[in-house]
Design an enzyme around this catalytic site. Structure first.
Site, mmCIF file in Angstrom:
data_model
loop_
_atom_site.group_PDB
_atom_site.id
_atom_site.type_symbol
_atom_site.label_atom_id
_atom_site.label_comp_id
_atom_site.label_asym_id
_atom_site.label_seq_id
_atom_site.Cartn_x
_atom_site.Cartn_y
_atom_site.Cartn_z
ATOM 1 N N LYS A 1 3.116 -1.175 5.523
ATOM 2 C CA LYS A 1 2.516 -1.911 4.398
ATOM 3 C C LYS A 1 3.545 -2.239 3.316
ATOM 4 C CE LYS A 1 -0.810 0.842 3.014
ATOM 5 N NZ LYS A 1 -0.852 1.983 3.921
ATOM 6 N N ARG B 1 11.043 8.000 8.544
ATOM 7 C CA ARG B 1 11.070 7.132 7.362
ATOM 8 C C ARG B 1 11.849 7.785 6.211
ATOM 9 N NH1 ARG B 1 5.693 4.422 4.835
ATOM 10 N NH2 ARG B 1 5.126 6.453 3.999
ATOM 11 N N ARG C 1 -2.790 12.815 5.135
ATOM 12 C CA ARG C 1 -2.922 11.419 4.698
ATOM 13 C C ARG C 1 -3.544 10.579 5.810
ATOM 14 N NH1 ARG C 1 2.741 9.895 3.739
ATOM 15 N NH2 ARG C 1 1.993 7.926 2.901
ATOM 16 N N ARG D 1 10.380 10.927 1.992
ATOM 17 C CA ARG D 1 9.379 10.955 0.936
ATOM 18 C C ARG D 1 8.629 12.268 1.082
ATOM 19 N NH1 ARG D 1 5.172 5.998 0.381
ATOM 20 N NH2 ARG D 1 3.592 7.609 0.418
ATOM 21 N N ARG E 1 -9.391 2.139 -1.206
ATOM 22 C CA ARG E 1 -9.246 3.116 -0.139
ATOM 23 C C ARG E 1 -10.556 3.843 0.142
ATOM 24 N NH1 ARG E 1 -3.337 4.249 -0.801
ATOM 25 N NH2 ARG E 1 -2.662 5.814 0.690
HETATM 26 P P1 AMP Z 1 0.562 5.496 -0.660
HETATM 27 O O1 AMP Z 1 1.920 5.297 -1.241
HETATM 28 O O2 AMP Z 1 -0.265 4.246 -0.678
HETATM 29 O O3 AMP Z 1 0.606 6.149 0.703
HETATM 30 O O4 AMP Z 1 -0.208 6.510 -1.634
HETATM 31 C C1 AMP Z 1 0.312 7.785 -1.921
HETATM 32 C C2 AMP Z 1 -0.758 8.699 -2.445
HETATM 33 O O5 AMP Z 1 -1.309 8.184 -3.669
HETATM 34 C C3 AMP Z 1 -1.961 8.859 -1.529
HETATM 35 O O6 AMP Z 1 -1.760 9.847 -0.532
HETATM 36 C C4 AMP Z 1 -3.053 9.278 -2.542
HETATM 37 O O7 AMP Z 1 -2.871 10.615 -2.928
HETATM 38 C C5 AMP Z 1 -2.714 8.427 -3.759
HETATM 39 N N1 AMP Z 1 -3.404 7.120 -3.747
HETATM 40 C C6 AMP Z 1 -2.825 5.891 -3.632
HETATM 41 N N2 AMP Z 1 -3.746 4.920 -3.683
HETATM 42 C C7 AMP Z 1 -4.942 5.528 -3.815
HETATM 43 C C8 AMP Z 1 -6.290 5.060 -3.895
HETATM 44 N N3 AMP Z 1 -6.580 3.750 -3.842
HETATM 45 N N4 AMP Z 1 -7.275 5.986 -4.033
HETATM 46 C C9 AMP Z 1 -7.011 7.301 -4.098
HETATM 47 N N5 AMP Z 1 -5.766 7.815 -4.000
HETATM 48 C C10 AMP Z 1 -4.726 6.946 -3.866
#
Ligand code: AMP
Length: 215
Positions: free
Chosen positions: A12, A125, A162, A151, A86
Protein backbone atom coordinates in the site's frame (compact mmCIF):
# COMPACT_ATOMS: atom_id res chain seq x y z
CA UNK A 1 -11.13 10.26 -3.16
CA UNK A 2 -9.15 7.06 -3.39
CA UNK A 3 -9.24 4.42 -0.65
CA UNK A 4 -6.34 2.00 -0.68
CA UNK A 5 -7.18 -1.29 1.01
CA UNK A 6 -5.09 -4.32 1.67
CA UNK A 7 -3.39 -6.30 4.41
CA UNK A 8 -0.12 -5.21 6.06
CA UNK A 9 2.76 -5.82 3.65
CA UNK A 10 0.62 -5.77 0.48
CA UNK A 11 2.49 -2.75 -0.93
CA UNK A 12 0.00 0.00 0.00
CA UNK A 13 2.71 2.50 1.00
CA UNK A 14 4.65 2.04 -2.25
CA UNK A 15 1.56 2.33 -4.44
CA UNK A 16 0.18 5.25 -2.39
CA UNK A 17 3.36 7.26 -3.01
CA UNK A 18 3.27 6.55 -6.75
CA UNK A 19 -0.43 7.36 -7.10
CA UNK A 20 0.10 10.61 -5.16
CA UNK A 21 2.94 11.67 -7.48
CA UNK A 22 1.13 10.68 -10.65
CA UNK A 23 -2.19 12.39 -9.80
CA UNK A 24 -0.73 15.21 -7.69
CA UNK A 25 -2.83 14.51 -4.61
CA UNK A 26 -1.76 13.93 -0.98
CA UNK A 27 -1.42 10.33 0.26
CA UNK A 28 -2.71 10.25 3.82
CA UNK A 29 -1.65 7.31 5.94
CA UNK A 30 -3.35 7.09 9.33
CA UNK A 31 -0.59 4.67 10.44
CA UNK A 32 2.09 7.24 9.59
CA UNK A 33 0.14 10.03 11.29
CA UNK A 34 -0.20 7.93 14.43
CA UNK A 35 3.46 6.87 14.46
CA UNK A 36 4.54 10.51 13.99
CA UNK A 37 2.21 11.72 16.77
CA UNK A 38 3.53 9.03 19.13
CA UNK A 39 7.19 9.73 18.45
CA UNK A 40 6.62 13.50 18.81
CA UNK A 41 4.89 12.90 22.16
CA UNK A 42 1.64 14.50 20.89
CA UNK A 43 -0.12 11.19 21.38
CA UNK A 44 0.56 8.98 24.38
CA UNK A 45 -0.71 6.08 26.45
CA UNK A 46 -3.08 3.47 25.12
CA UNK A 47 -3.15 4.62 21.48
CA UNK A 48 0.65 4.42 21.13
CA UNK A 49 0.76 1.05 22.88
CA UNK A 50 -1.84 -0.23 20.40
CA UNK A 51 0.13 1.08 17.41
CA UNK A 52 3.32 -0.55 18.71
CA UNK A 53 1.50 -3.79 19.51
CA UNK A 54 -0.41 -4.15 16.23
CA UNK A 55 -3.94 -3.54 17.60
CA UNK A 56 -6.38 -1.01 16.18
CA UNK A 57 -6.72 2.33 17.96
CA UNK A 58 -10.07 3.83 18.93
CA UNK A 59 -12.35 4.73 15.99
CA UNK A 60 -13.15 8.22 17.34
CA UNK A 61 -9.48 9.15 17.55
CA UNK A 62 -8.74 8.16 13.94
CA UNK A 63 -12.00 9.65 12.63
CA UNK A 64 -11.18 13.06 14.11
CA UNK A 65 -7.63 12.87 12.73
CA UNK A 66 -8.91 12.11 9.22
CA UNK A 67 -11.66 14.73 9.29
CA UNK A 68 -9.13 17.43 10.24
CA UNK A 69 -6.56 16.28 7.71
CA UNK A 70 -8.90 16.19 4.72
CA UNK A 71 -10.24 19.65 5.54
CA UNK A 72 -6.80 21.09 4.66
CA UNK A 73 -6.46 22.97 1.36
CA UNK A 74 -4.13 20.43 -0.28
CA UNK A 75 -7.06 17.94 -0.32
CA UNK A 76 -9.29 20.22 -2.39
CA UNK A 77 -8.57 18.39 -5.66
CA UNK A 78 -8.73 14.91 -4.18
CA UNK A 79 -6.72 12.75 -1.83
CA UNK A 80 -5.81 9.17 -1.11
CA UNK A 81 -6.44 7.42 2.19
CA UNK A 82 -4.04 4.59 3.06
CA UNK A 83 -5.14 2.54 6.06
CA UNK A 84 -8.52 4.24 6.61
CA UNK A 85 -11.26 3.16 7.04
CA UNK A 86 -10.30 -0.02 8.84
CA UNK A 87 -13.55 -0.82 10.66
CA UNK A 88 -17.24 -0.58 9.82
CA UNK A 89 -17.83 2.43 12.15
CA UNK A 90 -14.93 4.23 10.40
CA UNK A 91 -16.49 3.47 6.98
CA UNK A 92 -19.85 4.78 8.21
CA UNK A 93 -18.18 7.91 9.57
CA UNK A 94 -16.47 8.47 6.21
CA UNK A 95 -19.77 8.02 4.36
CA UNK A 96 -21.35 10.64 6.60
CA UNK A 97 -18.39 12.98 5.95
CA UNK A 98 -18.79 12.48 2.19
CA UNK A 99 -22.44 13.48 2.43
CA UNK A 100 -21.80 16.46 4.74
CA UNK A 101 -19.01 17.81 2.53
CA UNK A 102 -20.56 16.83 -0.81
CA UNK A 103 -17.42 14.89 -1.78
CA UNK A 104 -17.20 12.54 -4.77
CA UNK A 105 -17.73 8.94 -3.60
CA UNK A 106 -14.62 6.81 -3.18
CA UNK A 107 -12.72 4.77 -5.73
CA UNK A 108 -11.67 1.72 -3.75
CA UNK A 109 -8.48 -0.10 -4.68
CA UNK A 110 -8.09 -3.41 -2.92
CA UNK A 111 -4.55 -4.80 -3.18
CA UNK A 112 -4.98 -8.50 -2.69
CA UNK A 113 -1.95 -10.60 -1.66
CA UNK A 114 -2.08 -14.17 -0.28
CA UNK A 115 -1.30 -14.55 3.44
CA UNK A 116 1.83 -16.70 2.88
CA UNK A 117 3.44 -14.00 0.72
CA UNK A 118 2.65 -11.31 3.32
CA UNK A 119 4.60 -12.93 6.16
CA UNK A 120 7.71 -13.20 3.94
CA UNK A 121 7.32 -9.60 2.73
CA UNK A 122 6.96 -8.22 6.26
CA UNK A 123 10.04 -10.15 7.43
CA UNK A 124 12.31 -8.62 4.78
CA UNK A 125 10.72 -5.16 4.72
CA UNK A 126 12.84 -2.23 5.94
CA UNK A 127 12.20 1.47 6.57
CA UNK A 128 14.42 4.54 6.50
CA UNK A 129 14.41 5.82 10.10
CA UNK A 130 14.99 9.37 8.79
CA UNK A 131 12.52 9.88 5.91
CA UNK A 132 10.15 6.94 6.44
CA UNK A 133 10.56 5.47 2.94
CA UNK A 134 9.74 1.75 2.85
CA UNK A 135 12.01 -0.77 1.06
CA UNK A 136 11.45 -4.43 0.31
CA UNK A 137 14.90 -5.48 1.57
CA UNK A 138 17.80 -4.42 3.84
CA UNK A 139 20.29 -1.76 2.64
CA UNK A 140 20.61 2.03 2.78
CA UNK A 141 18.11 4.74 1.87
CA UNK A 142 18.32 5.96 -1.77
CA UNK A 143 17.38 9.48 -0.68
CA UNK A 144 19.58 10.16 2.36
CA UNK A 145 21.94 7.15 2.67
CA UNK A 146 20.71 6.22 6.18
CA UNK A 147 20.95 2.53 7.19
CA UNK A 148 17.51 0.95 6.86
CA UNK A 149 15.90 -0.71 9.90
CA UNK A 150 12.98 -3.12 10.36
CA UNK A 151 9.74 -1.37 11.31
CA UNK A 152 9.05 -2.26 14.95
CA UNK A 153 5.56 -3.56 14.20
CA UNK A 154 6.84 -5.85 11.42
CA UNK A 155 8.32 -8.21 14.09
CA UNK A 156 6.68 -11.62 13.61
CA UNK A 157 4.39 -11.64 16.69
CA UNK A 158 3.19 -8.08 16.06
CA UNK A 159 2.87 -8.70 12.32
CA UNK A 160 0.64 -11.72 13.06
CA UNK A 161 -1.58 -9.53 15.24
CA UNK A 162 -1.83 -6.88 12.51
CA UNK A 163 -2.76 -9.54 9.95
CA UNK A 164 -5.42 -10.87 12.31
CA UNK A 165 -6.82 -7.36 12.89
CA UNK A 166 -7.00 -6.91 9.13
CA UNK A 167 -8.75 -10.25 8.60
CA UNK A 168 -11.28 -9.73 11.36
CA UNK A 169 -11.98 -5.98 11.28
CA UNK A 170 -11.02 -4.73 7.82
CA UNK A 171 -11.78 -7.76 5.64
CA UNK A 172 -15.57 -7.34 6.09
CA UNK A 173 -15.28 -3.78 4.70
CA UNK A 174 -14.60 -5.23 1.27
CA UNK A 175 -18.25 -6.33 1.23
CA UNK A 176 -19.32 -2.85 2.36
CA UNK A 177 -17.59 -1.25 -0.64
CA UNK A 178 -18.13 -3.90 -3.30
CA UNK A 179 -20.00 -2.44 -6.26
CA UNK A 180 -19.34 0.55 -8.48
CA UNK A 181 -15.98 2.09 -7.64
CA UNK A 182 -14.52 -1.09 -6.13
CA UNK A 183 -11.49 -2.65 -7.84
CA UNK A 184 -9.63 -5.75 -6.74
CA UNK A 185 -6.03 -5.76 -7.92
CA UNK A 186 -3.64 -8.70 -7.75
CA UNK A 187 -0.89 -7.23 -5.53
CA UNK A 188 1.33 -10.30 -5.73
CA UNK A 189 3.24 -8.95 -8.74
CA UNK A 190 6.14 -6.55 -9.29
CA UNK A 191 5.23 -3.01 -8.06
CA UNK A 192 5.54 -1.59 -11.60
CA UNK A 193 2.91 -3.99 -12.99
CA UNK A 194 0.58 -3.27 -10.07
CA UNK A 195 0.98 0.48 -10.57
CA UNK A 196 0.29 0.32 -14.29
CA UNK A 197 -3.03 -1.39 -13.67
CA UNK A 198 -3.96 1.13 -10.96
CA UNK A 199 -2.94 4.06 -13.15
CA UNK A 200 -5.11 2.97 -16.07
CA UNK A 201 -8.16 2.31 -13.95
CA UNK A 202 -7.81 5.68 -12.19
CA UNK A 203 -7.39 7.49 -15.50
CA UNK A 204 -10.56 5.86 -16.84
CA UNK A 205 -12.44 6.60 -13.62
CA UNK A 206 -11.34 10.25 -13.55
CA UNK A 207 -12.74 10.78 -17.03
CA UNK A 208 -16.07 9.19 -16.01
CA UNK A 209 -16.37 11.24 -12.81
CA UNK A 210 -15.47 14.43 -14.68
CA UNK A 211 -18.09 13.80 -17.36
CA UNK A 212 -20.74 12.92 -14.74
CA UNK A 213 -20.03 16.08 -12.70
CA UNK A 214 -20.11 18.41 -15.72
CA UNK A 215 -23.55 17.19 -16.82
P1 AMP B 1 -0.25 0.99 9.12
O1 AMP B 1 0.98 1.81 8.94
O2 AMP B 1 -1.37 1.41 8.22
O3 AMP B 1 0.03 -0.50 9.06
O4 AMP B 1 -0.78 1.29 10.60
C1 AMP B 1 0.03 1.08 11.73
C2 AMP B 1 -0.80 0.98 12.98
O5 AMP B 1 -1.52 2.20 13.21
C3 AMP B 1 -1.87 -0.10 12.95
O6 AMP B 1 -1.38 -1.38 13.31
C4 AMP B 1 -2.87 0.45 14.00
O7 AMP B 1 -2.37 0.24 15.29
C5 AMP B 1 -2.82 1.95 13.75
N1 AMP B 1 -3.82 2.39 12.75
C6 AMP B 1 -3.57 2.91 11.52
N2 AMP B 1 -4.71 3.23 10.89
C7 AMP B 1 -5.72 2.89 11.72
C8 AMP B 1 -7.14 2.95 11.63
N3 AMP B 1 -7.75 3.42 10.53
N4 AMP B 1 -7.86 2.51 12.70
C9 AMP B 1 -7.28 2.05 13.81
N5 AMP B 1 -5.94 1.94 13.95
C10 AMP B 1 -5.15 2.36 12.93
Amino acid sequence: MILLFGPPGCGKGTQAARIARRFDIPAISTGEMLRAACSAGEQQGEACALVAGGGLVDDDLVNVMVERRIARPDCRNGFLLDGFPRTLPQAEFLQDLIERRDLVGPTVIHLDVPAEALIARLASRRQCPRCGQIYSQPGTCDTDGTDLAPRADDRPTVAERRLRAYREMTGPLIEYYRGDGYHRIDGDRPPEAVFQQIESLLEARLVRVHVARSR
